[in-house]
Write an enzyme that holds these catalytic residues in place. Sequence first.
Site, PDB file in Angstrom:
ATOM      1  N   ASP A  68     -42.197 -42.670  12.847  1.00 53.99           N
ATOM      2  CA  ASP A  68     -40.800 -42.227  12.847  1.00 53.99           C
ATOM      3  C   ASP A  68     -40.495 -41.713  14.247  1.00 53.99           C
ATOM      4  OD1 ASP A  68     -38.285 -41.285  12.170  1.00 53.99           O
ATOM      5  OD2 ASP A  68     -38.957 -40.428  10.268  1.00 53.99           O
ATOM      6  N   ASP A  98     -34.832 -43.011  14.222  1.00 53.00           N
ATOM      7  CA  ASP A  98     -33.929 -42.019  13.662  1.00 53.00           C
ATOM      8  C   ASP A  98     -32.560 -42.086  14.337  1.00 53.00           C
ATOM      9  OD1 ASP A  98     -33.768 -39.510  11.958  1.00 53.00           O
ATOM     10  OD2 ASP A  98     -33.227 -38.669  13.905  1.00 53.00           O
ATOM     11  N   HIS A 106     -36.392 -38.422   2.861  1.00 48.55           N
ATOM     12  CA  HIS A 106     -36.553 -37.006   3.181  1.00 48.55           C
ATOM     13  C   HIS A 106     -35.222 -36.284   3.358  1.00 48.55           C
ATOM     14  CE1 HIS A 106     -35.848 -38.944   6.995  1.00 48.55           C
ATOM     15  NE2 HIS A 106     -35.586 -37.766   7.536  1.00 48.55           N
TER      16      HIS A 106
END
Length: 540
Positions: A104, A200, A316
Amino acid sequence: MNKDNKETIPWWQSAVFYQIYPKSFQDSNHDGIGDISGIVSRLPYLHQLGIDAIWLSPVYSSPNVDNGYDIDNYYTILAEFGTMADVEQLITKAKSFGIRIIMDLVVNHTSDQHSWFLEAEKGNKKYQDYYIWQKEPPNTLQSFFGGTAWTFNEKQNRYYLHLFSKHQPDLNWENPNMRKEIWEMMRFWIDKGIGGFRLDVIDLIGKQPEKEVLGNGPNLHTYLQEMYHEVLKETDLVTIGEAGSVTPETAPLYTAPERNELSMVFQFQHMALDEQTGHSKWALKKLSVPELKKVLSKWQTALPENAWNSLFWSNHDQPRILSRWGDLNYPLESGKMLAILLHLMRGTPFIYQGEEIGMTNFPIHSAKQIQDIESLNFYHSQQEAGIAKEKIFEAINTKGRDNARTPMQWDDSLFGGFSTVSPWYPINPNHEQINVEANLNHPNSLFFTYQKLIALRKKYPIVIWGNYELLDTPPTIFAYKRNYEHETWLVCANFSDQKTFYSFSEKPEMTIISNYDATYSTLDQLNLRPYETFVVKLTP
Protein backbone atom coordinates in the site's frame (compact mmCIF):
# COMPACT_ATOMS: atom_id res chain seq x y z
CA MET A 1 -5.37 -8.11 -22.89
CA ASN A 2 -6.70 -10.75 -25.23
CA LYS A 3 -9.02 -13.10 -23.38
CA ASP A 4 -8.79 -15.62 -26.22
CA ASN A 5 -5.07 -16.00 -25.62
CA LYS A 6 -4.65 -17.26 -22.06
CA GLU A 7 -0.92 -16.49 -22.03
CA THR A 8 -1.54 -12.76 -22.48
CA ILE A 9 -4.15 -12.46 -19.71
CA PRO A 10 -2.68 -10.58 -16.73
CA TRP A 11 -2.64 -12.73 -13.60
CA TRP A 12 -4.62 -10.17 -11.59
CA GLN A 13 -7.73 -10.47 -13.78
CA SER A 14 -8.45 -13.98 -12.53
CA ALA A 15 -7.10 -13.35 -9.01
CA VAL A 16 -8.83 -12.71 -5.70
CA PHE A 17 -7.17 -10.26 -3.30
CA TYR A 18 -7.32 -10.19 0.49
CA GLN A 19 -6.65 -6.98 2.40
CA ILE A 20 -4.76 -7.19 5.68
CA TYR A 21 -4.74 -4.36 8.22
CA PRO A 22 -1.53 -5.44 9.96
CA LYS A 23 -2.21 -3.81 13.31
CA SER A 24 -5.33 -5.95 13.74
CA PHE A 25 -4.56 -9.26 12.02
CA GLN A 26 -2.28 -11.33 14.28
CA ASP A 27 0.01 -10.46 17.17
CA SER A 28 3.04 -12.76 17.35
CA ASN A 29 5.17 -11.06 20.03
CA HIS A 30 2.55 -10.58 22.77
CA ASP A 31 2.37 -6.78 22.78
CA GLY A 32 -1.29 -6.51 21.74
CA ILE A 33 -0.43 -5.17 18.27
CA GLY A 34 -0.59 -7.19 15.08
CA ASP A 35 2.69 -7.62 13.22
CA ILE A 36 4.31 -9.01 10.10
CA SER A 37 5.43 -12.28 11.70
CA GLY A 38 1.83 -12.79 12.74
CA ILE A 39 0.77 -12.52 9.10
CA VAL A 40 3.43 -15.10 8.15
CA SER A 41 1.99 -17.50 10.73
CA ARG A 42 -1.48 -17.22 9.16
CA LEU A 43 -0.45 -17.82 5.53
CA PRO A 44 -1.72 -21.45 5.64
CA TYR A 45 -5.19 -20.11 6.52
CA LEU A 46 -5.14 -17.68 3.59
CA HIS A 47 -3.91 -20.46 1.30
CA GLN A 48 -6.83 -22.61 2.47
CA LEU A 49 -9.22 -19.78 1.62
CA GLY A 50 -7.68 -19.72 -1.87
CA ILE A 51 -6.63 -16.09 -2.30
CA ASP A 52 -3.91 -15.07 -4.77
CA ALA A 53 -2.59 -11.81 -3.34
CA ILE A 54 -2.45 -9.86 -0.08
CA TRP A 55 -2.99 -6.11 -0.12
CA LEU A 56 -0.91 -5.08 2.87
CA SER A 57 -1.98 -1.81 4.47
CA PRO A 58 1.04 0.42 5.26
CA VAL A 59 3.80 -1.04 7.43
CA TYR A 60 6.33 1.76 6.85
CA SER A 61 7.77 3.96 9.58
CA SER A 62 5.05 6.37 10.71
CA PRO A 63 3.96 8.54 13.67
CA ASN A 64 0.59 6.77 13.24
CA VAL A 65 -1.54 9.91 13.23
CA ASP A 66 -3.60 8.26 10.48
CA ASN A 67 -2.76 4.64 11.31
CA GLY A 68 0.19 4.37 8.96
CA TYR A 69 -1.16 6.42 6.06
CA ASP A 70 1.19 9.17 7.27
CA ILE A 71 4.62 7.85 6.26
CA ASP A 72 7.86 9.37 7.57
CA ASN A 73 10.22 6.90 5.89
CA TYR A 74 9.32 4.70 2.90
CA TYR A 75 12.48 2.60 3.34
CA THR A 76 12.04 1.45 6.95
CA ILE A 77 9.42 -0.58 8.79
CA LEU A 78 7.46 0.64 11.80
CA ALA A 79 9.06 -1.10 14.78
CA GLU A 80 5.75 -2.32 16.21
CA PHE A 81 5.24 -4.33 13.01
CA GLY A 82 8.74 -5.83 12.92
CA THR A 83 11.74 -5.39 10.64
CA MET A 84 12.59 -5.31 6.94
CA ALA A 85 13.81 -8.90 7.38
CA ASP A 86 10.27 -9.83 8.51
CA VAL A 87 8.81 -8.23 5.38
CA GLU A 88 11.30 -10.11 3.21
CA GLN A 89 10.32 -13.34 4.94
CA LEU A 90 6.63 -12.56 4.34
CA ILE A 91 7.25 -11.98 0.62
CA THR A 92 9.23 -15.24 0.32
CA LYS A 93 6.86 -17.41 2.39
CA ALA A 94 3.79 -16.00 0.65
CA LYS A 95 5.33 -16.90 -2.73
CA SER A 96 5.71 -20.51 -1.54
CA PHE A 97 1.90 -20.53 -1.13
CA GLY A 98 1.37 -18.90 -4.52
CA ILE A 99 0.43 -15.59 -2.87
CA ARG A 100 1.83 -12.19 -3.90
CA ILE A 101 2.30 -9.23 -1.57
CA ILE A 102 0.86 -5.89 -2.73
CA MET A 103 2.31 -2.87 -0.93
CA ASP A 104 0.00 0.00 0.00
CA LEU A 105 1.74 3.15 -1.24
CA VAL A 106 0.82 6.64 -0.05
CA VAL A 107 2.41 9.22 -2.35
CA ASN A 108 -0.17 12.01 -2.36
CA HIS A 109 1.26 13.15 0.97
CA THR A 110 3.82 12.27 3.62
CA SER A 111 3.96 12.68 7.36
CA ASP A 112 5.09 16.09 8.62
CA GLN A 113 7.86 14.07 10.32
CA HIS A 114 9.28 12.92 6.96
CA SER A 115 12.85 14.21 6.42
CA TRP A 116 11.65 16.09 3.32
CA PHE A 117 9.19 18.17 5.32
CA LEU A 118 11.60 18.68 8.21
CA GLU A 119 14.19 19.96 5.74
CA ALA A 120 11.57 22.21 4.13
CA GLU A 121 10.80 23.71 7.55
CA LYS A 122 14.50 24.47 8.01
CA GLY A 123 14.49 26.50 4.80
CA ASN A 124 16.05 23.97 2.42
CA LYS A 125 14.77 25.29 -0.93
CA LYS A 126 15.05 21.89 -2.66
CA TYR A 127 12.67 20.25 -0.21
CA GLN A 128 10.41 23.25 0.21
CA ASP A 129 9.38 22.70 -3.39
CA TYR A 130 8.45 19.08 -2.57
CA TYR A 131 5.33 20.50 -0.87
CA ILE A 132 2.65 23.08 -1.65
CA TRP A 133 2.94 26.47 0.08
CA GLN A 134 1.05 29.77 -0.04
CA LYS A 135 1.63 33.12 1.68
CA GLU A 136 -2.11 33.24 2.40
CA PRO A 137 -4.78 30.57 1.90
CA PRO A 138 -6.04 31.10 -1.66
CA ASN A 139 -9.47 29.68 -0.80
CA THR A 140 -11.53 27.94 1.87
CA LEU A 141 -10.62 24.43 0.74
CA GLN A 142 -11.59 21.86 3.38
CA SER A 143 -9.66 18.79 4.51
CA PHE A 144 -11.33 15.40 4.01
CA PHE A 145 -10.93 14.95 7.77
CA GLY A 146 -12.73 18.21 8.53
CA GLY A 147 -11.53 21.80 8.95
CA THR A 148 -9.31 23.86 6.68
CA ALA A 149 -6.87 22.23 4.25
CA TRP A 150 -4.37 25.12 4.75
CA THR A 151 -2.32 25.22 7.96
CA PHE A 152 0.08 27.97 9.01
CA ASN A 153 3.68 26.90 9.56
CA GLU A 154 5.46 29.28 11.94
CA LYS A 155 8.96 28.21 10.87
CA GLN A 156 8.18 29.11 7.27
CA ASN A 157 5.69 31.92 7.97
CA ARG A 158 3.54 30.35 5.23
CA TYR A 159 0.60 28.02 4.82
CA TYR A 160 0.94 24.46 3.49
CA LEU A 161 -1.69 22.26 1.91
CA HIS A 162 -2.97 19.08 3.55
CA LEU A 163 -6.07 17.41 2.13
CA PHE A 164 -6.10 15.07 5.12
CA SER A 165 -4.69 15.67 8.63
CA LYS A 166 -2.51 18.73 9.23
CA HIS A 167 0.21 16.17 9.96
CA GLN A 168 -0.06 14.89 6.36
CA PRO A 169 1.28 17.64 4.07
CA ASP A 170 0.53 17.12 0.37
CA LEU A 171 3.41 16.53 -2.03
CA ASN A 172 4.00 18.82 -4.99
CA TRP A 173 3.84 16.44 -7.96
CA GLU A 174 4.77 19.24 -10.35
CA ASN A 175 8.34 18.92 -9.06
CA PRO A 176 10.25 16.41 -11.28
CA ASN A 177 12.93 15.85 -8.61
CA MET A 178 10.29 14.78 -6.10
CA ARG A 179 8.82 12.38 -8.67
CA LYS A 180 12.27 10.87 -9.30
CA GLU A 181 12.58 10.11 -5.60
CA ILE A 182 9.18 8.38 -5.68
CA TRP A 183 10.25 6.26 -8.68
CA GLU A 184 13.48 5.29 -6.93
CA MET A 185 11.56 4.25 -3.81
CA MET A 186 9.11 2.15 -5.85
CA ARG A 187 12.00 0.37 -7.57
CA PHE A 188 13.44 -0.41 -4.12
CA TRP A 189 10.26 -2.27 -3.22
CA ILE A 190 10.01 -4.00 -6.57
CA ASP A 191 13.52 -5.37 -6.03
CA LYS A 192 12.22 -6.96 -2.81
CA GLY A 193 9.97 -9.18 -4.95
CA ILE A 194 6.55 -7.68 -4.32
CA GLY A 195 3.60 -8.27 -6.67
CA GLY A 196 2.56 -4.64 -7.10
CA PHE A 197 1.16 -1.54 -5.43
CA ARG A 198 -2.16 -0.29 -4.18
CA LEU A 199 -1.92 3.48 -4.69
CA ASP A 200 -3.71 5.48 -2.03
CA VAL A 201 -5.89 8.42 -3.24
CA ILE A 202 -3.86 8.43 -6.46
CA ASP A 203 -6.40 10.55 -8.36
CA LEU A 204 -5.41 13.52 -6.14
CA ILE A 205 -1.76 13.79 -7.23
CA GLY A 206 -2.68 16.00 -10.22
CA LYS A 207 -4.51 18.51 -8.02
CA GLN A 208 -4.55 22.26 -8.58
CA PRO A 209 -5.54 23.44 -5.09
CA GLU A 210 -5.51 27.15 -5.93
CA LYS A 211 -8.32 26.39 -8.42
CA GLU A 212 -9.96 23.91 -6.02
CA VAL A 213 -9.35 21.10 -8.54
CA LEU A 214 -8.61 17.95 -6.53
CA GLY A 215 -9.42 14.65 -8.23
CA ASN A 216 -8.56 14.00 -11.86
CA GLY A 217 -6.44 17.14 -12.33
CA PRO A 218 -5.02 18.07 -15.74
CA ASN A 219 -1.57 16.50 -15.18
CA LEU A 220 -2.74 13.34 -13.40
CA HIS A 221 -2.45 11.00 -16.37
CA THR A 222 0.91 12.47 -17.39
CA TYR A 223 2.26 11.52 -13.95
CA LEU A 224 0.74 8.03 -14.10
CA GLN A 225 2.22 7.41 -17.54
CA GLU A 226 5.60 8.60 -16.30
CA MET A 227 5.26 6.18 -13.37
CA TYR A 228 4.59 3.36 -15.78
CA HIS A 229 7.57 4.12 -18.03
CA GLU A 230 9.98 4.82 -15.17
CA VAL A 231 8.98 1.98 -12.85
CA LEU A 232 6.43 -0.52 -14.14
CA LYS A 233 7.23 -1.14 -17.80
CA GLU A 234 8.07 -4.74 -18.68
CA THR A 235 6.86 -6.06 -15.30
CA ASP A 236 3.76 -8.09 -14.47
CA LEU A 237 3.08 -6.01 -11.37
CA VAL A 238 -0.47 -5.04 -10.52
CA THR A 239 -1.26 -1.37 -9.80
CA ILE A 240 -4.54 -0.63 -8.07
CA GLY A 241 -5.48 3.03 -8.01
CA GLU A 242 -7.82 4.37 -5.33
CA ALA A 243 -9.71 7.05 -7.24
CA GLY A 244 -12.73 8.59 -5.57
CA SER A 245 -13.40 10.89 -8.53
CA VAL A 246 -13.43 8.17 -11.20
CA THR A 247 -16.55 7.29 -13.22
CA PRO A 248 -17.22 4.50 -15.73
CA GLU A 249 -16.58 7.09 -18.44
CA THR A 250 -13.18 8.19 -17.08
CA ALA A 251 -11.99 4.79 -15.79
CA PRO A 252 -10.51 3.75 -19.20
CA LEU A 253 -8.17 6.76 -18.95
CA TYR A 254 -6.58 4.98 -15.99
CA THR A 255 -6.82 1.34 -17.02
CA ALA A 256 -6.94 0.90 -20.82
CA PRO A 257 -3.76 -1.13 -21.52
CA GLU A 258 -2.65 1.02 -24.45
CA ARG A 259 -2.50 4.08 -22.16
CA ASN A 260 0.17 2.49 -19.94
CA GLU A 261 -1.10 3.70 -16.57
CA LEU A 262 -2.78 1.42 -14.00
CA SER A 263 -4.16 -2.12 -13.88
CA MET A 264 -7.45 -1.26 -12.20
CA VAL A 265 -9.19 1.37 -10.10
CA PHE A 266 -11.07 1.45 -6.83
CA GLN A 267 -14.22 3.52 -7.15
CA PHE A 268 -16.70 4.39 -4.43
CA GLN A 269 -20.00 5.27 -6.07
CA HIS A 270 -21.78 2.31 -4.49
CA MET A 271 -20.25 3.16 -1.12
CA ALA A 272 -22.04 6.53 -1.07
CA LEU A 273 -25.54 5.08 -1.47
CA ASP A 274 -26.33 5.21 2.26
CA GLU A 275 -25.30 8.87 2.48
CA GLN A 276 -27.56 11.85 1.86
CA THR A 277 -26.68 13.37 -1.51
CA GLY A 278 -24.50 16.46 -1.24
CA HIS A 279 -23.64 15.83 2.40
CA SER A 280 -20.71 14.19 4.19
CA LYS A 281 -20.50 10.45 4.72
CA TRP A 282 -21.93 10.96 8.21
CA ALA A 283 -25.35 12.10 6.91
CA LEU A 284 -27.09 8.73 6.93
CA LYS A 285 -29.89 7.37 4.81
CA LYS A 286 -31.28 3.90 4.18
CA LEU A 287 -29.80 1.94 1.30
CA SER A 288 -32.04 1.76 -1.76
CA VAL A 289 -31.65 -1.65 -3.44
CA PRO A 290 -32.76 -0.27 -6.84
CA GLU A 291 -30.04 2.41 -6.56
CA LEU A 292 -27.47 -0.26 -5.68
CA LYS A 293 -28.53 -2.32 -8.70
CA LYS A 294 -28.26 0.72 -10.93
CA VAL A 295 -24.78 1.79 -9.76
CA LEU A 296 -23.18 -1.66 -9.70
CA SER A 297 -24.71 -2.53 -13.06
CA LYS A 298 -23.48 0.68 -14.66
CA TRP A 299 -19.93 -0.23 -13.69
CA GLN A 300 -20.50 -3.65 -15.23
CA THR A 301 -21.94 -2.45 -18.55
CA ALA A 302 -20.58 1.07 -19.15
CA LEU A 303 -16.97 0.14 -18.49
CA PRO A 304 -15.33 -0.80 -21.81
CA GLU A 305 -13.94 -4.30 -22.15
CA ASN A 306 -10.38 -2.94 -22.23
CA ALA A 307 -10.80 -1.31 -18.81
CA TRP A 308 -10.83 -3.17 -15.52
CA ASN A 309 -12.73 -2.74 -12.28
CA SER A 310 -12.29 -3.84 -8.68
CA LEU A 311 -15.11 -5.45 -6.69
CA PHE A 312 -15.42 -4.82 -2.95
CA TRP A 313 -17.84 -4.35 -0.10
CA SER A 314 -15.35 -3.59 2.67
CA ASN A 315 -11.90 -2.21 3.43
CA HIS A 316 -10.01 -0.40 6.20
CA ASP A 317 -11.95 2.83 5.49
CA GLN A 318 -15.42 1.27 5.41
CA PRO A 319 -17.68 -0.19 8.11
CA ARG A 320 -18.33 -3.92 8.12
CA ILE A 321 -20.61 -4.84 5.23
CA LEU A 322 -22.66 -7.35 7.24
CA SER A 323 -23.65 -4.62 9.71
CA ARG A 324 -24.04 -2.06 6.94
CA TRP A 325 -26.11 -3.75 4.24
CA GLY A 326 -26.57 -7.24 5.57
CA ASP A 327 -29.03 -8.29 8.25
CA LEU A 328 -27.83 -9.37 11.68
CA ASN A 329 -31.08 -11.28 12.14
CA TYR A 330 -29.99 -13.36 9.11
CA PRO A 331 -26.19 -13.08 9.31
CA LEU A 332 -25.36 -16.28 7.44
CA GLU A 333 -27.98 -15.87 4.71
CA SER A 334 -27.35 -12.16 4.08
CA GLY A 335 -23.57 -12.59 4.37
CA LYS A 336 -23.62 -15.29 1.71
CA MET A 337 -25.97 -13.21 -0.44
CA LEU A 338 -23.57 -10.26 -0.44
CA ALA A 339 -20.62 -12.52 -1.22
CA ILE A 340 -22.30 -14.31 -4.12
CA LEU A 341 -23.71 -11.11 -5.65
CA LEU A 342 -20.29 -9.47 -5.76
CA HIS A 343 -18.01 -12.37 -6.65
CA LEU A 344 -20.05 -13.38 -9.69
CA MET A 345 -19.58 -9.94 -11.28
CA ARG A 346 -16.87 -8.91 -13.74
CA GLY A 347 -13.76 -7.47 -12.10
CA THR A 348 -11.23 -8.43 -9.45
CA PRO A 349 -12.73 -9.17 -6.01
CA PHE A 350 -11.19 -7.87 -2.79
CA ILE A 351 -11.98 -9.50 0.55
CA TYR A 352 -11.28 -7.50 3.71
CA GLN A 353 -9.93 -9.43 6.69
CA GLY A 354 -12.76 -11.00 8.68
CA GLU A 355 -15.36 -10.43 5.96
CA GLU A 356 -15.11 -14.11 5.07
CA ILE A 357 -16.13 -15.18 8.60
CA GLY A 358 -18.90 -12.61 9.11
CA MET A 359 -17.25 -10.04 11.38
CA THR A 360 -19.50 -7.11 12.31
CA ASN A 361 -19.27 -3.53 13.53
CA PHE A 362 -18.41 -2.94 17.20
CA PRO A 363 -20.70 -0.22 18.58
CA ILE A 364 -19.09 2.28 20.96
CA HIS A 365 -20.65 4.67 23.47
CA SER A 366 -17.77 6.88 24.63
CA ALA A 367 -15.37 9.29 22.93
CA LYS A 368 -12.55 7.48 24.78
CA GLN A 369 -13.21 4.45 22.57
CA ILE A 370 -12.59 6.36 19.33
CA GLN A 371 -9.19 5.71 17.73
CA ASP A 372 -9.67 6.97 14.19
CA ILE A 373 -8.70 10.60 13.53
CA GLU A 374 -11.59 11.15 11.10
CA SER A 375 -14.16 9.97 13.66
CA LEU A 376 -12.52 12.00 16.42
CA ASN A 377 -12.62 15.18 14.32
CA PHE A 378 -16.27 14.50 13.47
CA TYR A 379 -17.13 13.91 17.14
CA HIS A 380 -15.57 17.18 18.29
CA SER A 381 -17.04 19.26 15.46
CA GLN A 382 -20.52 17.85 16.13
CA GLN A 383 -20.21 18.49 19.86
CA GLU A 384 -19.23 22.11 19.17
CA ALA A 385 -22.29 22.39 16.91
CA GLY A 386 -24.50 21.22 19.79
CA ILE A 387 -25.53 17.89 18.22
CA ALA A 388 -26.80 15.29 20.70
CA LYS A 389 -24.29 12.59 21.62
CA GLU A 390 -26.74 9.85 20.67
CA LYS A 391 -26.91 11.23 17.13
CA ILE A 392 -23.10 11.53 16.91
CA PHE A 393 -22.54 7.95 18.02
CA GLU A 394 -25.26 6.66 15.69
CA ALA A 395 -23.26 8.07 12.77
CA ILE A 396 -19.88 6.84 14.08
CA ASN A 397 -21.21 3.36 14.84
CA THR A 398 -22.71 3.17 11.35
CA LYS A 399 -19.92 4.64 9.23
CA GLY A 400 -16.81 5.06 11.41
CA ARG A 401 -13.53 3.52 10.26
CA ASP A 402 -12.76 1.92 13.64
CA ASN A 403 -15.43 -0.66 12.82
CA ALA A 404 -13.09 -2.26 10.29
CA ARG A 405 -10.07 -2.14 12.56
CA THR A 406 -11.05 -4.31 15.50
CA PRO A 407 -8.77 -7.35 15.89
CA MET A 408 -9.27 -10.42 13.72
CA GLN A 409 -11.37 -13.06 15.47
CA TRP A 410 -9.51 -16.39 15.27
CA ASP A 411 -11.16 -18.32 18.11
CA ASP A 412 -13.37 -17.92 21.17
CA SER A 413 -10.56 -17.42 23.70
CA LEU A 414 -10.25 -14.29 25.85
CA PHE A 415 -8.51 -12.19 23.17
CA GLY A 416 -9.88 -14.10 20.21
CA GLY A 417 -6.61 -15.82 19.30
CA PHE A 418 -5.36 -12.44 18.07
CA SER A 419 -3.06 -11.96 21.07
CA THR A 420 -2.25 -13.36 24.49
CA VAL A 421 -2.60 -9.87 26.03
CA SER A 422 -5.18 -7.10 25.87
CA PRO A 423 -5.17 -5.81 22.25
CA TRP A 424 -4.52 -2.22 21.15
CA TYR A 425 -8.25 -1.97 20.38
CA PRO A 426 -10.85 -4.12 22.16
CA ILE A 427 -11.91 -7.26 20.34
CA ASN A 428 -15.60 -7.49 19.45
CA PRO A 429 -17.43 -9.40 22.23
CA ASN A 430 -19.19 -11.50 19.56
CA HIS A 431 -15.85 -13.22 18.80
CA GLU A 432 -17.04 -16.01 21.07
CA GLN A 433 -19.54 -16.95 18.35
CA ILE A 434 -18.01 -15.39 15.23
CA ASN A 435 -14.46 -16.60 14.63
CA VAL A 436 -12.28 -18.53 12.20
CA GLU A 437 -12.29 -21.72 14.24
CA ALA A 438 -16.09 -21.83 14.40
CA ASN A 439 -16.30 -21.21 10.65
CA LEU A 440 -13.81 -23.97 9.82
CA ASN A 441 -15.71 -26.42 12.02
CA HIS A 442 -18.99 -25.93 10.12
CA PRO A 443 -19.17 -26.95 6.43
CA ASN A 444 -22.12 -24.57 5.90
CA SER A 445 -20.24 -21.51 7.21
CA LEU A 446 -19.62 -18.24 5.41
CA PHE A 447 -15.92 -19.12 5.05
CA PHE A 448 -16.67 -22.08 2.81
CA THR A 449 -18.95 -19.96 0.61
CA TYR A 450 -16.06 -17.54 0.04
CA GLN A 451 -13.74 -20.47 -0.59
CA LYS A 452 -16.14 -21.89 -3.18
CA LEU A 453 -16.60 -18.50 -4.89
CA ILE A 454 -12.82 -18.16 -5.25
CA ALA A 455 -12.65 -21.67 -6.71
CA LEU A 456 -15.44 -20.87 -9.21
CA ARG A 457 -13.52 -17.85 -10.48
CA LYS A 458 -10.47 -20.02 -11.09
CA LYS A 459 -12.44 -22.79 -12.80
CA TYR A 460 -14.95 -20.99 -15.03
CA PRO A 461 -13.91 -18.29 -17.56
CA ILE A 462 -17.51 -17.03 -17.62
CA VAL A 463 -16.96 -15.53 -14.14
CA ILE A 464 -14.02 -13.48 -15.40
CA TRP A 465 -15.06 -12.71 -18.96
CA GLY A 466 -18.82 -13.10 -19.24
CA ASN A 467 -20.99 -10.22 -20.39
CA TYR A 468 -23.31 -8.76 -17.75
CA GLU A 469 -27.05 -8.20 -18.15
CA LEU A 470 -29.21 -6.77 -15.37
CA LEU A 471 -32.70 -8.28 -15.35
CA ASP A 472 -35.90 -6.32 -14.87
CA THR A 473 -37.24 -7.59 -11.53
CA PRO A 474 -39.14 -6.32 -8.48
CA PRO A 475 -37.22 -3.74 -6.41
CA THR A 476 -35.70 -6.13 -3.89
CA ILE A 477 -34.79 -8.87 -6.37
CA PHE A 478 -31.25 -8.32 -7.69
CA ALA A 479 -30.85 -10.63 -10.69
CA TYR A 480 -28.39 -10.62 -13.55
CA LYS A 481 -27.03 -12.91 -16.23
CA ARG A 482 -23.46 -13.62 -17.28
CA ASN A 483 -22.98 -14.81 -20.87
CA TYR A 484 -19.81 -16.27 -22.37
CA GLU A 485 -19.21 -18.59 -25.34
CA HIS A 486 -22.77 -19.95 -25.61
CA GLU A 487 -23.04 -20.41 -21.85
CA THR A 488 -25.34 -18.43 -19.56
CA TRP A 489 -25.43 -18.19 -15.78
CA LEU A 490 -28.27 -16.59 -13.85
CA VAL A 491 -27.53 -14.94 -10.50
CA CYS A 492 -30.59 -14.13 -8.38
CA ALA A 493 -30.73 -12.59 -4.90
CA ASN A 494 -33.66 -11.66 -2.71
CA PHE A 495 -32.19 -8.52 -1.09
CA SER A 496 -34.89 -8.54 1.57
CA ASP A 497 -35.89 -10.12 4.87
CA GLN A 498 -39.34 -10.85 3.40
CA LYS A 499 -40.39 -13.85 1.34
CA THR A 500 -40.71 -12.77 -2.28
CA PHE A 501 -42.47 -14.48 -5.18
CA TYR A 502 -40.88 -14.40 -8.61
CA SER A 503 -40.75 -16.56 -11.75
CA PHE A 504 -38.16 -16.91 -14.49
CA SER A 505 -39.08 -18.44 -17.83
CA GLU A 506 -35.64 -20.02 -18.32
CA LYS A 507 -34.85 -23.60 -17.38
CA PRO A 508 -31.85 -24.36 -15.15
CA GLU A 509 -29.40 -27.02 -16.26
CA MET A 510 -27.56 -27.16 -12.95
CA THR A 511 -27.17 -25.24 -9.68
CA ILE A 512 -23.74 -23.67 -9.27
CA ILE A 513 -24.07 -22.29 -5.74
CA SER A 514 -26.82 -21.17 -3.34
CA ASN A 515 -26.92 -19.74 0.15
CA TYR A 516 -29.68 -22.03 1.43
CA ASP A 517 -27.80 -25.08 0.15
CA ALA A 518 -30.68 -25.68 -2.25
CA THR A 519 -30.81 -26.96 -5.82
CA TYR A 520 -33.06 -25.46 -8.47
CA SER A 521 -34.64 -27.82 -11.01
CA THR A 522 -37.17 -25.17 -12.02
CA LEU A 523 -37.41 -21.39 -11.74
CA ASP A 524 -41.21 -21.24 -11.97
CA GLN A 525 -43.14 -19.81 -9.03
CA LEU A 526 -40.16 -19.18 -6.81
CA ASN A 527 -41.00 -18.33 -3.22
CA LEU A 528 -37.67 -16.82 -2.28
CA ARG A 529 -36.85 -16.95 1.40
CA PRO A 530 -35.18 -14.00 3.20
CA TYR A 531 -31.95 -13.15 1.35
CA GLU A 532 -32.19 -16.36 -0.67
CA THR A 533 -29.55 -16.28 -3.40
CA PHE A 534 -28.63 -18.78 -6.08
CA VAL A 535 -26.57 -19.15 -9.23
CA VAL A 536 -27.70 -21.56 -11.93
CA LYS A 537 -26.40 -22.51 -15.34
CA LEU A 538 -29.25 -22.15 -17.82
CA THR A 539 -30.16 -24.74 -20.41
CA PRO A 540 -28.93 -23.52 -23.85
